[in-house]
Design an enzyme around this catalytic site. Sequence first.
Site, PDB file in Angstrom:
ATOM      1  N   THR A 515       0.846  -1.348   0.066  1.00 51.53           N
ATOM      2  CA  THR A 515       0.160  -0.095  -0.018  1.00 51.53           C
ATOM      3  C   THR A 515       0.927   1.112  -0.070  1.00 51.53           C
ATOM      4  O   THR A 515       2.051   1.034   0.403  1.00 51.53           O
ATOM      5  CB  THR A 515      -1.177   0.094   1.198  1.00 51.53           C
ATOM      6  OG1 THR A 515      -0.139   0.201   2.253  1.00 51.53           O
ATOM      7  CG2 THR A 515      -1.926  -1.266   1.327  1.00 51.53           C
ATOM      8  N   THR A 802       8.114   0.604  -3.374  1.00 55.38           N
ATOM      9  CA  THR A 802       7.860   1.954  -4.121  1.00 55.38           C
ATOM     10  C   THR A 802       7.520   3.180  -3.348  1.00 55.38           C
ATOM     11  O   THR A 802       7.827   4.206  -3.893  1.00 55.38           O
ATOM     12  CB  THR A 802       6.801   1.822  -5.487  1.00 55.38           C
ATOM     13  OG1 THR A 802       5.554   1.416  -4.635  1.00 55.38           O
ATOM     14  CG2 THR A 802       7.284   0.695  -6.236  1.00 55.38           C
ATOM     15  N   CYS A 803       6.993   3.015  -2.225  1.00 59.32           N
ATOM     16  CA  CYS A 803       6.635   4.203  -1.438  1.00 59.32           C
ATOM     17  C   CYS A 803       7.762   4.599  -0.900  1.00 59.32           C
ATOM     18  O   CYS A 803       7.594   6.002  -0.838  1.00 59.32           O
ATOM     19  CB  CYS A 803       5.608   3.618  -0.271  1.00 59.32           C
ATOM     20  SG  CYS A 803       4.250   2.838  -0.661  1.00 59.32           S
ATOM     21  N   PHE A 804       8.694   4.234  -0.636  1.00 64.09           N
ATOM     22  CA  PHE A 804      10.100   4.683  -0.143  1.00 64.09           C
ATOM     23  C   PHE A 804      11.008   4.861  -1.044  1.00 64.09           C
ATOM     24  O   PHE A 804      12.224   5.088  -0.744  1.00 64.09           O
ATOM     25  CB  PHE A 804      10.510   3.882   1.086  1.00 64.09           C
ATOM     26  CG  PHE A 804       9.423   3.583   1.969  1.00 64.09           C
ATOM     27  CD1 PHE A 804       9.220   5.003   2.980  1.00 64.09           C
ATOM     28  CD2 PHE A 804       8.684   2.665   2.273  1.00 64.09           C
ATOM     29  CE1 PHE A 804       8.218   4.984   4.044  1.00 64.09           C
ATOM     30  CE2 PHE A 804       7.792   2.931   3.289  1.00 64.09           C
ATOM     31  CZ  PHE A 804       7.507   3.994   4.314  1.00 64.09           C
TER      32      PHE A 804
END
Length: 837
Positions: A515, A802-804
């Site tokens: 997420t 991908t969030c970080f």
Amino acid sequence: MSTAVATHHRLLTSSKRKLEDLGADDETFIVIGRMRTHDEDEVEEATFSEPSDPPPPPLQIFVRQMSTGSTTVIRASPSDTVGSVIERLHEMTGIPVAEQRLVCNGRQLQTELTLSESGVRDGSDLRLTGRLRSTRCPQSWQVVDDLVLAIFRLIRGERPPRGACSVPACAREFLRIIPEEVDLVATHLCVLRDAGGPRLLVLLYLSQDSSQRTDAETAIKLFLQPPQDPVLRTRFIPIVLEFTRLLRDHAAEGAADRLYRECRASLGTLLEAAVGHGLWCFLDHPKPARVVGEVFPFVAELAGSLSACMSLPAMAIQPAVLREFRAFMSPLKEGIEDWSRDAAPLVRRLQFDAKKPPHEQDWTNSVPAIFMELLEKVRDCLKRMDGEDFKPEWLFFLHLLRELDGISRLHEGGEERLREMLMEQRASMNLLLGRAIRSEEHLWILPFKEVMEGETRRHVVMMMFPEVKEDYEVLHEMLIDRQQLLAESFEYVRQADPEALRSGLFMEFKNEEATGPGVLREWFCLVCRELFNTENALFITYPNDQRRFFPNPGSVVNSLHLDYFRFCGRMIALALMYKVQVGVLFDPLFFVQLGGKVISLEDVRDSDPCFYTSCKQILEMDAALLDSDALGLTFVREIDELGSLREVELCRGGKGITVTSRNRDRYIELLIRHRFVTSISEQTRLFSEGFADILGEQKHLRCFFRSLELKDLDILLNGSEEMISVEDWKGHTEYNGYKETDNQVCWFWKVLESMSADQRRVLLFFWTSVNYLPITGFRGLPSKLYIYKGPESNKRLPSSHTCFFQLGLPAYTSMEIMRERLLVITQEHVSCSFGKW
């Protein structure tokens, strides 16, 4: 008794003179009546109980006839009845006795009582009216009487009787008893004004006695804190205006007086809040020109303060002064606009008489003069900024320029002068606008888009979108099945309230743990890829540039096509709001229509060269040949629908109208309109409505697209298409578990250098969920990238978070193994399935 009366008369006369100095004239009636107190009753009783007392001296009474405004002086004995005075007035004025009423201190006098019994004393001011209705605010009159009496006691130097209210206490009581009925609030406040309350309070404030000055200041400040109810607040405008005007004209320190500045600030706030809500009905002068005359002196005064600030070496605009200037400019502009509807053009000559004080200026000449003076000061400051290090306080110049933009529209030539100055100081303007924080107040610059460079222009235009929120309690949540990506996304977004979408999005894919922002970016890219897939019949591409999309005139083959266009508008706007490059390019003709502009033949050149060439040939064809009907053209267009041709008339009776040299321009115009506008009008309308749902207001839609160049929108939606620089990539990458000198790190950059542009882009998407870099490269991403030492076996593929912006890179034992694994990642079907830690 005669000595006391004479003393009282002298005090009243002295006070009256001071009040006249404060502006009382034949047009201003002030009640300076005598209020009876318990102490005075005792004096009268003692006096009249002595038979040896001489008869009281005659009274001099001032009677103001309300119907004409004239004042009559009458001498009478205290023992004369009110009725006898009315009879004398009948002889002097001709007004029938039955219709006359005498009023003292808001109270109608009874004809059978004597003047003494009625409380009329030497020097009293009376009103002569027609039939007097019962006052609607009797309690208001009583409190105001107490206030006026308290002020007179202070002026006379008397000690107030035990239990008497002080001046601040009377003011508090007056404000406490404000009627609940909105219509009565103005009447209640008028009682204070009619009794001369503001003038008396200012008179007391001007006293040399510090305690009296403090009492008056405390009382006046109470009126600067009106009720929170916006309707009630506006009713305080006239009384706060009177306090401010009196202090401006009579305070010893003038504009530097602290209480005056507080009154002025409060007045500006009240006037600004009343703009657009019938401002004129709250003031004494219903005509806009008179109201502008009241407001203008404060604007001129504050403009002078701003000009002085900008003349200093620091060029520091005082925020408080700028806020006040803006507050007074709002009603001034509204008043001038209302006035100019029924007047000639506002100004044809810019004149300003420096010998006159600001409040005596003819505002029709002075408003543009103030504009020119401030504009020149801003020009000088912007010049001085060139080459200097940026200072945050310089951003206040943008707020001042916003006000100057508003003034420029009020007189001829103003907008041209402003545009010239902005173009001349483009470098400084781009410096300021590039550093400006998100605010709708900066949108005034959009009509001057030629002043802004590309990056600055995009930065300002994006301020039209709501700011992305990170409050996880109000996010619009979505759970999407990858196998039903478009259909489920369509339902989630179509049915959502626009406000919910603007509040923020949270989504996850079914049966996947990942997420966060990276997954959301991937979702945007995947959905837009499907929406603009020509196989779905919503959009088409023209032969000259198949990367660019145009609404499909034949989209009706999809029964929900119009709903999908609204959905598409929302998706594109949301992607812009979240600053996600979704890899979409709009056709120039579609872009022009979204800005509400008319399509010309030259606009068609790049989109459809064949159609453009055909139209040019018709326009340039020999007139005789065309008139011979060699082409056999009529005002009809043939449309190919699923392999069959259908004729559509371009105008009524088009089949019977032959194209000739006389009407060919009209024919080409109608042909362009039907092919590129009419045929997709519903699709464009629904897309625009969906886009406006996210933008917030429909009226901003055209402004958004008109304020951008097509290349700006390309960059916002598609990012930079230049070859991704490995050096730039490397310079914005950090390591966790690896060192920059480790073999795996060195091998990684060598493999990346050997990749094609498309392969690099796919790897970047796998790593960050970003398809295209911002125009500024990796520097424009929200954070640096990270290579993380993965615990997996070197037989595993790399993984990503991908969030970080993290890439999990296993410790491969050779560069060949690493190359093989990375090349697998660069395949589209693999890059869209994110690895897990």
